[in-house]
Design a protein around this motif. Structure first.
Motif, mmCIF file in Angstrom:
data_model
loop_
_atom_site.group_PDB
_atom_site.id
_atom_site.type_symbol
_atom_site.label_atom_id
_atom_site.label_comp_id
_atom_site.label_asym_id
_atom_site.label_seq_id
_atom_site.Cartn_x
_atom_site.Cartn_y
_atom_site.Cartn_z
ATOM 1 N N LYS A 150 0.815 -1.210 0.000
ATOM 2 C CA LYS A 150 0.000 0.000 0.000
ATOM 3 C C LYS A 150 0.854 1.267 0.000
ATOM 4 O O LYS A 150 0.673 2.158 -0.817
ATOM 5 N N THR A 151 1.797 1.333 0.931
ATOM 6 C CA THR A 151 2.571 2.564 1.098
ATOM 7 C C THR A 151 3.484 2.823 -0.100
ATOM 8 O O THR A 151 3.619 3.963 -0.545
ATOM 9 N N THR A 152 4.081 1.740 -0.631
ATOM 10 C CA THR A 152 4.917 1.900 -1.818
ATOM 11 C C THR A 152 4.076 2.399 -2.988
ATOM 12 O O THR A 152 4.494 3.284 -3.739
ATOM 13 N N ASN A 153 2.871 1.840 -3.107
ATOM 14 C CA ASN A 153 1.975 2.269 -4.182
ATOM 15 C C ASN A 153 1.627 3.753 -4.068
ATOM 16 O O ASN A 153 1.565 4.453 -5.069
ATOM 17 N N ILE A 154 1.383 4.212 -2.839
ATOM 18 C CA ILE A 154 1.040 5.629 -2.668
ATOM 19 C C ILE A 154 2.221 6.509 -3.075
ATOM 20 O O ILE A 154 2.046 7.535 -3.735
ATOM 21 N N SER A 155 3.439 6.082 -2.728
ATOM 22 C CA SER A 155 4.591 6.902 -3.122
ATOM 23 C C SER A 155 4.725 6.929 -4.651
ATOM 24 O O SER A 155 5.082 7.964 -5.222
ATOM 25 N N ILE A 156 4.415 5.812 -5.306
ATOM 26 C CA ILE A 156 4.438 5.792 -6.771
ATOM 27 C C ILE A 156 3.422 6.794 -7.325
ATOM 28 O O ILE A 156 3.722 7.589 -8.216
ATOM 29 N N PHE A 157 2.224 6.764 -6.752
ATOM 30 C CA PHE A 157 1.154 7.664 -7.201
ATOM 31 C C PHE A 157 1.567 9.125 -7.046
ATOM 32 O O PHE A 157 1.474 9.924 -7.994
ATOM 33 N N VAL A 158 2.062 9.463 -5.868
ATOM 34 C CA VAL A 158 2.452 10.851 -5.605
ATOM 35 C C VAL A 158 3.564 11.272 -6.561
ATOM 36 O O VAL A 158 3.488 12.322 -7.213
ATOM 37 N N GLY A 159 4.587 10.422 -6.685
ATOM 38 C CA GLY A 159 5.694 10.732 -7.574
ATOM 39 C C GLY A 159 5.223 10.931 -9.003
ATOM 40 O O GLY A 159 5.657 11.852 -9.692
ATOM 41 N N TYR A 160 4.301 10.075 -9.442
ATOM 42 C CA TYR A 160 3.814 10.163 -10.812
ATOM 43 C C TYR A 160 3.062 11.469 -11.058
ATOM 44 O O TYR A 160 3.252 12.114 -12.090
ATOM 45 N N GLN A 161 2.240 11.859 -10.105
ATOM 46 C CA GLN A 161 1.479 13.099 -10.285
ATOM 47 C C GLN A 161 2.407 14.317 -10.365
ATOM 48 O O GLN A 161 2.102 15.294 -11.029
#
Lengths: 187, 180
Positions: A62-73
């Motif tokens: 979950k947390t790794t996915n959120i960092s991916i999302f934030v970085g991508y945006q």
């Protein structure tokens, strides 16, 4: 919303910090990410961040996915890589150091004793995770039945987790397709 | 356990495949990884001993970052530094790839109902798997009456006071080293 180009170094700094001080896993880290990315840096709105949580908890960490999302945006593909790698870098480094110490010294009597003393915490940890997952959500007979069924299949019939998880997903998909009409009426 | 030499290429591919499969069924986040890894690595493939797995869990609690970082420990125990990196990369690959796609097009997928429904269906099964894992671990974690009390205290602290498990681990180490 027009976003100024946020430097990759800035992203790396924030996620290295979160990765290094995010003890306690799961929700503790998500709270930390929200504090940094939404409240302090104002990189994302609260709604966008909620979106990240909703999608992030589906598959993988979950947390790794959120960092991916934030970085991508913030910076597209590059941003996603930088965010995820800097989030994971501290934990990977620390785990490897601790693992190498463990493999070298786990035969030493005093350390063995300490480990023996701590092992019961693992049971408490797993059961409290199960409790937290179920709290407020186990509200009908079907779900209670599924819990017992899973325990039975795993312990007595020794069915592999792969099969259990994948067949549950299949069951969920079938249920979703069958009840989709009903859901649309509700909306 | 001896550390296997990774210059042997087929073994790295095998390791990648093992952890990639684990990543493929890692649905619902966090603690799900524990039953998956326990049954695959300990019960099925015998790549880790029960003790190593439980101790790995303790170590991953002493470490900041996601619970899933347990794979790095497992990879290291099985095959040293390279093993750790291969295991981590392989396990994170499926979920992270999907997340990249979702990050790109999340605005189009306003209705995340489908994902939510699947996670909801999985929820009770994962609870069952966690209970099963705890039951399987009882023999090596609980060896005397004192241990049972420890489990209850830790469980109570985590649920009731939301105590960080890290603090409980440290407190137990101090108590054990100092008083027993």
């Amino acid at each position: 919303m027009t976003k100024d180009k946020i430097s990759l170094i800035d992203i790396a700094k924030v996620f290295l910090t979160i990765g290094a001080i995010g003890f306690g896993g799961g929700m503790a880290i998500i709270a930390l990410m929200q504090e940094y990315c939404v409240n302090r840096k104002k990189w994302l709105t609260f709604d966008e961040f909620s979106c990240a949580i909703a999608f992030g908890q589906f598959w993988g960490s979950k947390t790794t996915n959120i960092s991916i999302f934030v970085g991508y945006q913030l910076r597209g593909l590059k941003g996603a890589f930088v965010a995820a790698l800097s989030f994971l870098a501290p934990s990977i480094t620390i785990v490897i150091i601790l693992a190498s110490l463990y493999m070298k010294y786990n035969q030493i009597p005093s350390l063995e004793l300490a480990l023996k003393g701590v092992r019961p915490v693992v049971i408490a940890l797993i059961l409290s995770a199960a409790y937290k997952m179920g709290k407020g959500r186990i509200n009908d007979f079907e779900k209670i039945f599924l819990i017992f069924l899973a325990v039975f299949l795993a312990l007595v019939l020794k069915i592999r987790v792969f099969i259990l998880v994948l067949s549950t997903i299949l069951y969920g998909v079938i249920k979703f397709i069958l009840f989709r009409g009903k859901l649309n009426e509700d909306n | 356990m001896k550390i296997i030499n990774l210059t042997w290429l087929p073994f790295s591919i095998f390791l990648f495949w093992v952890f990639f499969k684990i990543g493929m069924v890692f649905f619902g986040g966090g603690f799900v990884i524990i039953p998956i890894m326990q049954t695959e690595l300990v019960n099925h493939l015998h790549l880790l001993t029960e003790h190593q797995f439980v101790d790995g869990l303790i170590i991953s609690q002493l470490t900041p970052g996601p619970v899933a970082i347990l794979v790095t420990f497992a990879g290291y125990c099985i095959a040293g530094y390279w093993g750790a990196l291969i295991a981590t990369f392989a396990m994170f690959l499926p979920g992270a790839s999907l997340m990249l796609i979702l990050s790109k097009s999340y605005e189009k997928i306003q209705n995340s109902n489908f994902l939510k429904k699947i996670v909801d269906t999985l929820n009770p099964v994962i609870i069952g798997l966690l209970i099963a894992t705890a039951w399987q671990m009882r023999k090596i974690t609980i060896t005397d009456k004192f241990d049972i009390i420890e489990v209850f205290i830790a469980f109570f602290l985590i649920i009731r006071f939301k105590t960080n498990p890290l603090l409980i681990v440290i407190a137990y180490i101090i108590v054990y080293m100092g008083f027993r």
